[in-house]
Motif scaffolding. Sequence first.
Motif, PDB file in Angstrom:
ATOM      1  N   ASN A 145       0.827  -1.211   0.000  1.00  0.00           N
ATOM      2  CA  ASN A 145       0.000   0.000   0.000  1.00  0.00           C
ATOM      3  C   ASN A 145       0.857   1.255   0.000  1.00  0.00           C
ATOM      4  O   ASN A 145       1.969   1.265   0.539  1.00  0.00           O
ATOM      5  CB  ASN A 145      -0.884   0.059   1.253  1.00  0.00           C
ATOM      6  CG  ASN A 145      -2.146  -0.760   1.132  1.00  0.00           C
ATOM      7  OD1 ASN A 145      -2.093  -1.981   1.069  1.00  0.00           O
ATOM      8  ND2 ASN A 145      -3.290  -0.090   1.120  1.00  0.00           N
ATOM      9  N   ILE A 185       0.169   5.136   1.417  1.00  0.00           N
ATOM     10  CA  ILE A 185      -0.650   6.190   2.019  1.00  0.00           C
ATOM     11  C   ILE A 185      -0.060   7.486   1.453  1.00  0.00           C
ATOM     12  O   ILE A 185       1.109   7.794   1.695  1.00  0.00           O
ATOM     13  CB  ILE A 185      -0.532   6.188   3.557  1.00  0.00           C
ATOM     14  CG1 ILE A 185      -0.958   4.827   4.129  1.00  0.00           C
ATOM     15  CG2 ILE A 185      -1.357   7.321   4.162  1.00  0.00           C
ATOM     16  CD1 ILE A 185      -0.529   4.610   5.586  1.00  0.00           C
ATOM     17  N   ASP A 237      -6.197   7.591   2.433  1.00  0.00           N
ATOM     18  CA  ASP A 237      -6.358   6.138   2.659  1.00  0.00           C
ATOM     19  C   ASP A 237      -5.313   5.548   3.619  1.00  0.00           C
ATOM     20  O   ASP A 237      -4.479   4.722   3.225  1.00  0.00           O
ATOM     21  CB  ASP A 237      -6.313   5.386   1.320  1.00  0.00           C
ATOM     22  CG  ASP A 237      -7.596   5.555   0.509  1.00  0.00           C
ATOM     23  OD1 ASP A 237      -8.574   6.108   1.038  1.00  0.00           O
ATOM     24  OD2 ASP A 237      -7.618   5.130  -0.660  1.00  0.00           O
ATOM     25  N   SER A 289      -3.909   3.063   5.675  1.00  0.00           N
ATOM     26  CA  SER A 289      -4.076   1.644   5.997  1.00  0.00           C
ATOM     27  C   SER A 289      -3.478   1.291   7.348  1.00  0.00           C
ATOM     28  O   SER A 289      -3.878   0.329   7.987  1.00  0.00           O
ATOM     29  CB  SER A 289      -3.428   0.793   4.907  1.00  0.00           C
ATOM     30  OG  SER A 289      -2.134   1.281   4.622  1.00  0.00           O
ATOM     31  N   LEU A 309     -10.654   9.648   2.222  1.00  0.00           N
ATOM     32  CA  LEU A 309     -10.896   8.207   2.066  1.00  0.00           C
ATOM     33  C   LEU A 309     -11.583   7.959   0.728  1.00  0.00           C
ATOM     34  O   LEU A 309     -12.533   8.667   0.376  1.00  0.00           O
ATOM     35  CB  LEU A 309     -11.788   7.681   3.194  1.00  0.00           C
ATOM     36  CG  LEU A 309     -11.251   7.812   4.630  1.00  0.00           C
ATOM     37  CD1 LEU A 309     -12.288   7.289   5.633  1.00  0.00           C
ATOM     38  CD2 LEU A 309      -9.936   7.066   4.796  1.00  0.00           C
ATOM     39  N   HIS A 341      -7.468   0.462   3.590  1.00  0.00           N
ATOM     40  CA  HIS A 341      -7.500   1.899   3.301  1.00  0.00           C
ATOM     41  C   HIS A 341      -7.957   2.708   4.507  1.00  0.00           C
ATOM     42  O   HIS A 341      -7.821   3.929   4.512  1.00  0.00           O
ATOM     43  CB  HIS A 341      -8.418   2.171   2.103  1.00  0.00           C
ATOM     44  CG  HIS A 341      -7.892   1.584   0.833  1.00  0.00           C
ATOM     45  ND1 HIS A 341      -7.297   2.333  -0.150  1.00  0.00           N
ATOM     46  CD2 HIS A 341      -7.814   0.291   0.419  1.00  0.00           C
ATOM     47  CE1 HIS A 341      -6.884   1.528  -1.131  1.00  0.00           C
ATOM     48  NE2 HIS A 341      -7.194   0.281  -0.789  1.00  0.00           N
ATOM     49  N   THR A 342      -8.474   2.019   5.521  1.00  0.00           N
ATOM     50  CA  THR A 342      -9.045   2.747   6.670  1.00  0.00           C
ATOM     51  C   THR A 342      -8.503   2.302   8.036  1.00  0.00           C
ATOM     52  O   THR A 342      -8.738   2.982   9.034  1.00  0.00           O
ATOM     53  CB  THR A 342     -10.580   2.563   6.714  1.00  0.00           C
ATOM     54  OG1 THR A 342     -10.881   1.169   6.887  1.00  0.00           O
ATOM     55  CG2 THR A 342     -11.247   3.067   5.443  1.00  0.00           C
ATOM     56  N   HIS A 367     -17.128   3.807  -4.202  1.00  0.00           N
ATOM     57  CA  HIS A 367     -15.735   4.248  -4.369  1.00  0.00           C
ATOM     58  C   HIS A 367     -15.709   5.601  -5.083  1.00  0.00           C
ATOM     59  O   HIS A 367     -16.423   5.810  -6.060  1.00  0.00           O
ATOM     60  CB  HIS A 367     -14.971   3.204  -5.197  1.00  0.00           C
ATOM     61  CG  HIS A 367     -13.482   3.358  -5.175  1.00  0.00           C
ATOM     62  ND1 HIS A 367     -12.843   4.508  -5.589  1.00  0.00           N
ATOM     63  CD2 HIS A 367     -12.494   2.497  -4.808  1.00  0.00           C
ATOM     64  CE1 HIS A 367     -11.520   4.348  -5.471  1.00  0.00           C
ATOM     65  NE2 HIS A 367     -11.297   3.134  -4.992  1.00  0.00           N
ATOM     66  N   GLY A 394      -7.429   5.719  -5.304  1.00  0.00           N
ATOM     67  CA  GLY A 394      -7.626   4.510  -4.500  1.00  0.00           C
ATOM     68  C   GLY A 394      -7.335   3.257  -5.292  1.00  0.00           C
ATOM     69  O   GLY A 394      -6.246   3.080  -5.839  1.00  0.00           O
ATOM     70  N   ASP A 395      -8.335   2.374  -5.387  1.00  0.00           N
ATOM     71  CA  ASP A 395      -8.186   1.103  -6.110  1.00  0.00           C
ATOM     72  C   ASP A 395      -8.965   1.082  -7.428  1.00  0.00           C
ATOM     73  O   ASP A 395      -9.149   0.020  -8.018  1.00  0.00           O
ATOM     74  CB  ASP A 395      -8.662  -0.067  -5.237  1.00  0.00           C
ATOM     75  CG  ASP A 395      -7.705  -0.353  -4.081  1.00  0.00           C
ATOM     76  OD1 ASP A 395      -6.653   0.297  -3.986  1.00  0.00           O
ATOM     77  OD2 ASP A 395      -8.028  -1.237  -3.260  1.00  0.00           O
ATOM     78  N   ALA A 419      -3.331   3.520  -4.995  1.00  0.00           N
ATOM     79  CA  ALA A 419      -3.074   3.145  -3.595  1.00  0.00           C
ATOM     80  C   ALA A 419      -2.199   1.906  -3.425  1.00  0.00           C
ATOM     81  O   ALA A 419      -1.875   1.549  -2.300  1.00  0.00           O
ATOM     82  CB  ALA A 419      -4.406   2.942  -2.871  1.00  0.00           C
TER      83      ALA A 419
END
Length: 235
Positions: free
Chosen positions: A13, A15, A28, A30, A51, A58-59, A113, A126-127, A164
């Motif tokens: 990941n 951030i 995000d 993680s 987020l 991610h959280t 998302h 993000g993803d 991410a």
Amino acid sequence: MLAITPIPALSDNYIWAIVKDKDLIIVDPSESQPVLDFIAKNSLNLTACLLTHNHHDHTDGLPDILKAYPNLTVYGPEEVAQFATKIVKPEQHFELFGYDVRVIESAGHTEQHISYLFGFDYLFCGDSLFSAGCGRTFTGNYQAQFDALQRFKALPNSVKVYAAHEYTQSNLKFAQAVLPESCALSEYQEYVDILRSQNKPTLPSTIGQEMQINPFMQAVDLAEFITLRQQKDNF
């Protein structure tokens, strides 16, 4: 100009740390410790958190970050309502660090998302988009995921893409299997391999780069996208 730095977390990941002067926005988180260490090391003032969606990777850092910063402003879609102090919706605009931030609907990976576009400069996705790839369509809503990519394709080529995860090398293996041979693809593969051999991030990419090397961005219609996504799921 913003200074944007990846804080590595978990196994792959990032951030994203967005810094202006001594103020910081994180995307995000993680994990909490890498963020808290980054803040301490650089003497920063954490002002906000963005987020993109509700997956743990991610959280999971947020609860401990909120213990340290109980008044932190957290932006996110409805699906992260347990954390978000400001629920944002697609095509909403707000301002951060002097930039107009546009919320872009990018569902498919999860139902709500979203991505954040700072001006026409920086996309935190993000993803929903990776370099040479995109997130798995966990919702089964391939139309939503395809539509998200069309929104990204409509952005200027110069927009920098801050995904991410560090998935570029494995995504390129798939891209090489399904795309025609091209100089752009082989040059990018070489560039990415050099970066990873030095343990450097392959991100950010750009929209223009992704148009050349990302099979999902090249899918001309929904049927082609579904075929590619299902091929990648089993690759």
